[in-house]
Write a protein that holds these residues in place. Sequence first.
Motif, PDB file in Angstrom:
ATOM      1  N   CYS A   1       0.815  -1.217   0.000  1.00 16.51           N
ATOM      2  CA  CYS A   1       0.000   0.000   0.000  1.00 16.51           C
ATOM      3  C   CYS A   1       0.850   1.269   0.000  1.00 16.51           C
ATOM      4  CB  CYS A   1      -0.919   0.004   1.214  1.00 16.51           C
ATOM      5  SG  CYS A   1      -0.016   0.302   2.748  1.00 16.51           S
ATOM      6  N   ASP A   2       0.172   2.414  -0.191  1.00 18.39           N
ATOM      7  CA  ASP A   2       0.836   3.710  -0.047  1.00 18.39           C
ATOM      8  C   ASP A   2       0.782   4.161   1.407  1.00 18.39           C
ATOM      9  OD1 ASP A   2       1.084   3.834  -2.831  1.00 18.39           O
ATOM     10  OD2 ASP A   2      -0.932   4.681  -3.014  1.00 18.39           O
ATOM     11  N   ARG A   3      -0.404   4.023   1.980  1.00 17.26           N
ATOM     12  CA  ARG A   3      -0.608   4.445   3.354  1.00 17.26           C
ATOM     13  C   ARG A   3      -1.412   3.395   4.079  1.00 17.26           C
ATOM     14  NH1 ARG A   3      -3.658   8.510   4.862  1.00 17.26           N
ATOM     15  NH2 ARG A   3      -4.893   8.519   2.952  1.00 17.26           N
ATOM     16  N   GLY A   4      -1.368   3.445   5.412  1.00 17.40           N
ATOM     17  CA  GLY A   4      -2.136   2.466   6.157  1.00 17.40           C
ATOM     18  C   GLY A   4      -2.751   3.046   7.406  1.00 17.40           C
ATOM     19  N   TYR A   5      -3.780   2.365   7.863  1.00 23.19           N
ATOM     20  CA  TYR A   5      -4.405   2.698   9.138  1.00 23.19           C
ATOM     21  C   TYR A   5      -4.413   1.442   9.972  1.00 23.19           C
ATOM     22  CZ  TYR A   5      -6.226   7.020   7.097  1.00 23.19           C
ATOM     23  OH  TYR A   5      -6.346   8.242   6.514  1.00 23.19           O
ATOM     24  N   VAL A   6      -4.192   1.608  11.280  1.00 22.16           N
ATOM     25  CA  VAL A   6      -4.324   0.466  12.181  1.00 22.16           C
ATOM     26  C   VAL A   6      -5.560   0.705  13.035  1.00 22.16           C
ATOM     27  CG1 VAL A   6      -3.244  -0.895  13.994  1.00 22.16           C
ATOM     28  CG2 VAL A   6      -1.834   0.161  12.220  1.00 22.16           C
ATOM     29  N   LEU A   7      -6.451  -0.262  12.975  1.00 19.01           N
ATOM     30  CA  LEU A   7      -7.720  -0.153  13.691  1.00 19.01           C
ATOM     31  C   LEU A   7      -7.691  -1.118  14.873  1.00 19.01           C
ATOM     32  CD1 LEU A   7      -9.805   1.716  12.367  1.00 19.01           C
ATOM     33  CD2 LEU A   7     -11.097  -0.299  11.695  1.00 19.01           C
ATOM     34  N   GLU A   8      -8.083  -0.610  16.043  1.00 19.03           N
ATOM     35  CA  GLU A   8      -8.246  -1.506  17.193  1.00 19.03           C
ATOM     36  C   GLU A   8      -9.497  -1.113  17.946  1.00 19.03           C
ATOM     37  OE1 GLU A   8      -4.712  -1.753  19.624  1.00 19.03           O
ATOM     38  OE2 GLU A   8      -3.606  -2.651  17.961  1.00 19.03           O
ATOM     39  N   THR A   9     -10.319  -2.101  18.271  1.00 15.68           N
ATOM     40  CA  THR A   9     -11.600  -1.903  18.963  1.00 15.68           C
ATOM     41  C   THR A   9     -12.327  -0.634  18.502  1.00 15.68           C
ATOM     42  OG1 THR A   9     -10.487  -0.804  20.813  1.00 15.68           O
ATOM     43  CG2 THR A   9     -10.910  -3.163  21.025  1.00 15.68           C
ATOM     44  N   GLY A  10     -12.474  -0.536  17.216  1.00 16.10           N
ATOM     45  CA  GLY A  10     -13.306   0.528  16.657  1.00 16.10           C
ATOM     46  C   GLY A  10     -12.658   1.894  16.582  1.00 16.10           C
ATOM     47  N   ARG A  11     -11.355   1.955  16.823  1.00 20.56           N
ATOM     48  CA  ARG A  11     -10.676   3.260  16.755  1.00 20.56           C
ATOM     49  C   ARG A  11      -9.429   3.145  15.903  1.00 20.56           C
ATOM     50  NH1 ARG A  11     -12.672   3.480  21.857  1.00 20.56           N
ATOM     51  NH2 ARG A  11     -13.812   5.385  22.332  1.00 20.56           N
ATOM     52  N   VAL A  12      -9.055   4.256  15.262  1.00 19.27           N
ATOM     53  CA  VAL A  12      -7.779   4.306  14.563  1.00 19.27           C
ATOM     54  C   VAL A  12      -6.705   4.571  15.604  1.00 19.27           C
ATOM     55  CG1 VAL A  12      -6.391   5.556  12.876  1.00 19.27           C
ATOM     56  CG2 VAL A  12      -8.818   5.161  12.441  1.00 19.27           C
ATOM     57  N   VAL A  13      -5.776   3.616  15.786  1.00 24.69           N
ATOM     58  CA  VAL A  13      -4.749   3.824  16.803  1.00 24.69           C
ATOM     59  C   VAL A  13      -3.446   4.318  16.180  1.00 24.69           C
ATOM     60  CG1 VAL A  13      -5.699   2.222  18.492  1.00 24.69           C
ATOM     61  CG2 VAL A  13      -4.143   1.370  16.737  1.00 24.69           C
ATOM     62  N   LEU A  14      -3.352   4.148  14.856  1.00 27.23           N
ATOM     63  CA  LEU A  14      -2.102   4.540  14.218  1.00 27.23           C
ATOM     64  C   LEU A  14      -2.379   4.715  12.734  1.00 27.23           C
ATOM     65  CD1 LEU A  14       0.753   4.652  15.499  1.00 27.23           C
ATOM     66  CD2 LEU A  14       1.186   2.419  14.492  1.00 27.23           C
ATOM     67  N   SER A  15      -1.723   5.694  12.133  1.00 28.29           N
ATOM     68  CA  SER A  15      -1.833   5.792  10.688  1.00 28.29           C
ATOM     69  C   SER A  15      -0.581   6.439  10.148  1.00 28.29           C
ATOM     70  CB  SER A  15      -3.071   6.617  10.303  1.00 28.29           C
ATOM     71  OG  SER A  15      -2.878   7.960  10.699  1.00 28.29           O
ATOM     72  N   GLY A  16      -0.324   6.209   8.872  1.00 24.79           N
ATOM     73  CA  GLY A  16       0.869   6.811   8.299  1.00 24.79           C
ATOM     74  C   GLY A  16       1.230   6.178   6.990  1.00 24.79           C
ATOM     75  N   GLY A  17       2.354   6.625   6.431  1.00 24.99           N
ATOM     76  CA  GLY A  17       2.832   6.075   5.177  1.00 24.99           C
ATOM     77  C   GLY A  17       3.356   4.653   5.376  1.00 24.99           C
ATOM     78  N   GLN A  18       3.580   4.003   4.275  1.00 31.01           N
ATOM     79  CA  GLN A  18       3.997   2.599   4.311  1.00 31.01           C
ATOM     80  C   GLN A  18       5.240   2.394   5.175  1.00 31.01           C
ATOM     81  OE1 GLN A  18       5.979   1.258   0.870  1.00 31.01           O
ATOM     82  NE2 GLN A  18       5.036  -0.763   0.887  1.00 31.01           N
ATOM     83  N   ASN A  19       6.291   3.181   4.889  1.00 32.19           N
ATOM     84  CA  ASN A  19       7.560   2.982   5.606  1.00 32.19           C
ATOM     85  C   ASN A  19       7.441   3.287   7.092  1.00 32.19           C
ATOM     86  OD1 ASN A  19       8.805   2.249   3.250  1.00 32.19           O
ATOM     87  ND2 ASN A  19       9.309   4.388   2.729  1.00 32.19           N
ATOM     88  N   GLU A  20       6.698   4.364   7.341  1.00 33.29           N
ATOM     89  CA  GLU A  20       6.463   4.779   8.714  1.00 33.29           C
ATOM     90  C   GLU A  20       5.857   3.636   9.533  1.00 33.29           C
ATOM     91  OE1 GLU A  20       3.920   8.536  10.208  1.00 33.29           O
ATOM     92  OE2 GLU A  20       4.527   8.536   8.108  1.00 33.29           O
ATOM     93  N   LEU A  21       4.840   3.006   8.961  1.00 40.87           N
ATOM     94  CA  LEU A  21       4.144   1.940   9.680  1.00 40.87           C
ATOM     95  C   LEU A  21       5.013   0.696   9.797  1.00 40.87           C
ATOM     96  CD1 LEU A  21       0.481   2.152   8.361  1.00 40.87           C
ATOM     97  CD2 LEU A  21       1.363   2.854  10.581  1.00 40.87           C
ATOM     98  N   LEU A  22       5.679   0.367   8.701  1.00 36.26           N
ATOM     99  CA  LEU A  22       6.484  -0.859   8.722  1.00 36.26           C
ATOM    100  C   LEU A  22       7.651  -0.748   9.703  1.00 36.26           C
ATOM    101  CD1 LEU A  22       6.538  -1.891   4.958  1.00 36.26           C
ATOM    102  CD2 LEU A  22       5.565  -3.198   6.847  1.00 36.26           C
TER     103      LEU A  22
END
Lengths: 235, 321
Positions: A202-223
């Motif tokens: 992907c280009d960007r990603g979101y991390v979802l936990e229990t109905g909330r976005v806990v983290l988001s960012g570009g591919q490298n940032e997340l990885l």
Amino acid sequence: MLEIRDLEAGYGGVMALAGVTLSVAAGEFVSVVGPNGAGKTTLFKTVSGTVAARAGSIRFEGQDLLAVPAHQRPHLGIAHVPEGRQVFPSLSVEENLQMGAFTEAGRRDWAANIEYIYRLFPILLERRRQLAGTLSGGQQQMVAIARGLASSPKLLLLDEPSMGLAPTVADQIFDAVVEIRRARNLTVVLVEQRAVEALESCDRGYVLETGRVVLSGGQNELLSDDRIRKAYLGM
Amino acid sequence: MSPGLILLENFLQALAAGLMVGCLYGLMCTGLGMIFGVMRVINFAQGDLMMLGMYAAWYLFTGFGLLAVLGPYAGPIVGAIMAGPILFVAGWFIHRFLVSRVTGVKVASTEGAGHYAQLILTLGVALILQNGGLILFGSEPRSVRTPLSSSAWEIGPLIDNDFVSVFLNQGRAVGAVVSIAVTVALFLFVSRSRLGKALRAAADNPEAAVYMGIDVDRAHRVAFAVGTGVTAIAGGLVAIYYPFQPYVGLEFVIVMYAGVVLGGLGSITGAFWGGMLIGLVQQLSTLILPVQLQNTAIFVVFLGVIFLRPQGLFGRNVERV
């Protein structure tokens, strides 16, 4: 292209989305990862309208999506490839694709789309008269994705395309998704439990936990994020 | 004539009657099969909607001049076919204002998928139609008076010059031909047309159908209205040879359900063959059983088939996921 703000949704007393804000620009490939029950599927269903939003807003190309009935949203250019494939089992492969092309755009582009689809998944051409319910899981997933493409969408929502598939088959499906995105310049949102593959493509990603976005960012940032590496990548 | 030939003649006669009645039952079952197959709703009112179809055909024939204009031969047939569109409209409204409240995508995810409310609702509609019919039409049995129902075509003699003839009641024979034509038209509609495919998709998986941009509630309305109209045509054709009153639906609704289940739930062609089988069993059973037991014979065969093939004769194992 897709603007989701403070979205809340749920089933009965259970809150599945507790204020999700997320945006996707035209042409982007966005992944949404997270554990079971994080609300990923509910997020898609709320965009498609099969789950009602309780609060918040969804805008698609500037239009208030929550004011549009669910069955009209595909006609705006949103294709939802649902979790668990959900092909029409008693329809043939080609009839499934025709249902994908139920939208006006899909009917207009039918000839070109079908040619592309059969080039991408030659096995579907071979089996086009076979009932979709008798196909293997991987082939059904191909039908589900192809059905989405047949509507000539602007936005493709892919919900766990690798679910229940053998690893090699899942890899094939992933390759196809990447190829589709490249060739058709589609905007893609991918929900996946296989976080590595999802984030890598992907280009960007979101991390979802229990109905909330806990983290988001570009591919490298997340990885390279430590929490992600521990929780999802097993490193 | 030797006893063997008499036996043969009786058998051929019952077989012919069974095939003709079977076509009519088949058409009725296709109508119900359409509704059940697409909506998965148990419609108790199907028999009474058919009763309305019979009265519609009767009024068109006697009251609205079909008899005067088209004569006693073509009149009843045109009346029966015209009962179809009339009951299509009735079915459309019944779905729009009543049935859709307890069916469809919204209800599908609720507990019990709304089945309790559906059962009570269609049962209520059935009772209202029966009693409303009694008030409006009276309890006196009606019949469409046409020479068709009292004359027959003779096939034969099949052996030598004067042995073994089969007589086809003209009313039933014409009804059978029309039934086949309507069934074929319905089959082509469902299997070939875009709308027909959308109906099947909505039946297979309503949620996924929404993702395709199909208005599932509207698909259900089309299925309900078409199913009602088709059964009404069957009713109008039956009315040509069978006297009826407002409670006639009860006699047929059981036959229809038996046929649809026999054929395999959700299959249009299956429903037709299920109805055909019931017609055949009903008529052939009279060779060895008293006439009063013909419905018993139907259900013995019914239970036998269900015991051996629970999915019905044409039921697919692929079915819904």
